[in-house]
Write a protein that holds these residues in place. Structure first.
Motif, PDB file in Angstrom:
ATOM      1  N   THR A 105       7.675  25.286 -10.728  1.00  0.00           N
ATOM      2  CA  THR A 105       7.676  26.508  -9.933  1.00  0.00           C
ATOM      3  C   THR A 105       7.505  26.159  -8.459  1.00  0.00           C
ATOM      4  O   THR A 105       6.889  25.157  -8.113  1.00  0.00           O
ATOM      5  N   SER A 106       8.079  27.004  -7.614  1.00  0.00           N
ATOM      6  CA  SER A 106       8.039  26.744  -6.175  1.00  0.00           C
ATOM      7  C   SER A 106       7.309  27.834  -5.397  1.00  0.00           C
ATOM      8  O   SER A 106       6.955  27.640  -4.241  1.00  0.00           O
ATOM      9  N   GLY A 107       7.121  28.981  -6.002  1.00  0.00           N
ATOM     10  CA  GLY A 107       6.551  30.118  -5.282  1.00  0.00           C
ATOM     11  C   GLY A 107       7.598  30.989  -4.627  1.00  0.00           C
ATOM     12  O   GLY A 107       7.300  32.073  -4.136  1.00  0.00           O
ATOM     13  N   ASP A 108       8.857  30.532  -4.632  1.00  0.00           N
ATOM     14  CA  ASP A 108       9.970  31.313  -4.097  1.00  0.00           C
ATOM     15  C   ASP A 108      10.793  31.811  -5.280  1.00  0.00           C
ATOM     16  O   ASP A 108      11.267  31.010  -6.091  1.00  0.00           O
ATOM     17  N   SER A 109      10.956  33.115  -5.396  1.00  0.00           N
ATOM     18  CA  SER A 109      11.581  33.683  -6.592  1.00  0.00           C
ATOM     19  C   SER A 109      13.017  33.198  -6.769  1.00  0.00           C
ATOM     20  O   SER A 109      13.448  32.900  -7.893  1.00  0.00           O
ATOM     21  N   GLY A 110      13.781  33.095  -5.678  1.00  0.00           N
ATOM     22  CA  GLY A 110      15.154  32.630  -5.770  1.00  0.00           C
ATOM     23  C   GLY A 110      15.235  31.187  -6.225  1.00  0.00           C
ATOM     24  O   GLY A 110      16.064  30.830  -7.072  1.00  0.00           O
ATOM     25  N   THR A 111      14.375  30.344  -5.683  1.00  0.00           N
ATOM     26  CA  THR A 111      14.347  28.934  -6.080  1.00  0.00           C
ATOM     27  C   THR A 111      13.905  28.792  -7.524  1.00  0.00           C
ATOM     28  O   THR A 111      14.467  27.988  -8.289  1.00  0.00           O
ATOM     29  N   ASP A 112      12.897  29.563  -7.928  1.00  0.00           N
ATOM     30  CA  ASP A 112      12.429  29.488  -9.311  1.00  0.00           C
ATOM     31  C   ASP A 112      13.534  29.900 -10.284  1.00  0.00           C
ATOM     32  O   ASP A 112      13.706  29.288 -11.341  1.00  0.00           O
ATOM     33  N   ARG A 113      14.294  30.918  -9.927  1.00  0.00           N
ATOM     34  CA  ARG A 113      15.406  31.334 -10.777  1.00  0.00           C
ATOM     35  C   ARG A 113      16.472  30.237 -10.834  1.00  0.00           C
ATOM     36  O   ARG A 113      17.038  29.956 -11.889  1.00  0.00           O
ATOM     37  N   MET A 114      16.739  29.591  -9.696  1.00  0.00           N
ATOM     38  CA  MET A 114      17.700  28.479  -9.661  1.00  0.00           C
ATOM     39  C   MET A 114      17.245  27.359 -10.595  1.00  0.00           C
ATOM     40  O   MET A 114      18.051  26.801 -11.355  1.00  0.00           O
ATOM     41  N   LEU A 115      15.968  27.026 -10.571  1.00  0.00           N
ATOM     42  CA  LEU A 115      15.458  25.940 -11.400  1.00  0.00           C
ATOM     43  C   LEU A 115      15.556  26.277 -12.888  1.00  0.00           C
ATOM     44  O   LEU A 115      15.792  25.388 -13.714  1.00  0.00           O
ATOM     45  N   THR A 129      14.743  20.144  -8.112  1.00  0.00           N
ATOM     46  CA  THR A 129      15.844  20.293  -7.165  1.00  0.00           C
ATOM     47  C   THR A 129      17.069  20.877  -7.863  1.00  0.00           C
ATOM     48  O   THR A 129      17.165  20.899  -9.093  1.00  0.00           O
ATOM     49  N   ALA A 130      18.036  21.290  -7.058  1.00  0.00           N
ATOM     50  CA  ALA A 130      19.261  21.894  -7.575  1.00  0.00           C
ATOM     51  C   ALA A 130      20.149  20.885  -8.287  1.00  0.00           C
ATOM     52  O   ALA A 130      21.106  21.271  -8.952  1.00  0.00           O
ATOM     53  N   PHE A 135      22.563  30.621  -3.623  1.00  0.00           N
ATOM     54  CA  PHE A 135      22.846  29.882  -4.846  1.00  0.00           C
ATOM     55  C   PHE A 135      23.341  30.883  -5.878  1.00  0.00           C
ATOM     56  O   PHE A 135      22.586  31.707  -6.371  1.00  0.00           O
ATOM     57  N   ARG A 136      24.642  30.855  -6.139  1.00  0.00           N
ATOM     58  CA  ARG A 136      25.261  31.742  -7.119  1.00  0.00           C
ATOM     59  C   ARG A 136      24.893  33.207  -6.904  1.00  0.00           C
ATOM     60  O   ARG A 136      24.504  33.922  -7.829  1.00  0.00           O
TER      61      ARG A 136
END
Length: 219
Positions: free
Chosen positions: A38-48, A134-135, A184-185
């Motif tokens: 988890t990163s704390g950023d909702s968009g990044t977490d969804r990407m992961l 990472t992506a 990202f998408r």
């Protein structure tokens, strides 16, 4: 109380906090596909979450070498412009964890020796940060370490173009943590950048430095 600048934390306090707050238990997210970093950023977490379904895990380890000078610094590298991935980017010494590495710490120390010739006798490991995803499917486990001054470096020009030091106080000052976003998408995700002189520190390197700030410098 929140302290905003590493300048208010002495070298002794910084390393002391690291030893209190970090350890060497390997987080499950490094290898378990069902445990998403988890990163704390909702968009990044969804990407992961998406990346975890689509790509195999690529476990990696990096060293965060904090050089214990009168004004501490962090040793970073600039990757070779000829590499097939992340060419020319600012990075920590590190790379993929090999089957011959006993632990992620061993992988980080090995990579630091191979990339920049940092002799592990100068390195005092303190502990692991959280796994950083990472992506590209990498799951990076950073090892924070105190590095004793007096070392000499030997750059592996096939992997690294340069090695340099940045003041820890600069990197741990949130005023220098620029927050940007990219798509990202169709989803917006955030990432950090920490420009320093002619160096542009961003992506996973800046993200890991931000995690270091949150774990050590916030009280």
């Amino acid at each position: 109380m929140v302290r905003n600048k590493a300048a208010s934390i002495s070298s002794t306090e910084f390393f002391g906090r690291g030893r209190e707050r970090l350890g060497f238990d390997v987080p499950p997210a490094l290898l378990d596909p069902d445990v998403i970093p988890t990163s704390g950023d909702s968009g990044t977490d969804r990407m992961l979450e998406i990346i975890a379904r689509e790509q195999p895990i690529r476990p990696a380890a990096v060293l965060i070498p904090v050089v214990d000078r009168p004004e501490p610094t962090v040793l970073l590298t600039q990757r070779s412009p000829n590499l097939s991935s992340h060419a020319g980017q600012i990075a920590f010494p590190g790379g993929k964890i090999d089957v011959t590495d006993a632990t992620p710490l061993d992988a980080a120390l090995r990579e630091a020796e191979e990339e920049v010739g940092l002799d592990r006798s100068f390195v005092d490991p303190i502990g692991y940060l959280d796994v950083y995803g990472t992506a590209f499917g990498f799951r990076i486990l950073p090892t924070v370490a105190r590095v004793r001054p007096g070392f000499s470096l030997k750059i592996n020009e096939g992997e690294v173009d340069d090695a340099f030091e940045v003041p820890l106080a600069f990197l741990m000052d949130p005023a220098n943590h620029q927050l940007h976003s990219k798509e990202f998408r169709g989803m917006e995700r955030s990432y950090y950048a920490m420009p320093f002189a002619e160096r542009y520190i961003w992506g996973a390197t800046a993200g890991i430095l931000r995690v270091l700030y949150e774990r050590i410098c916030l009280s």
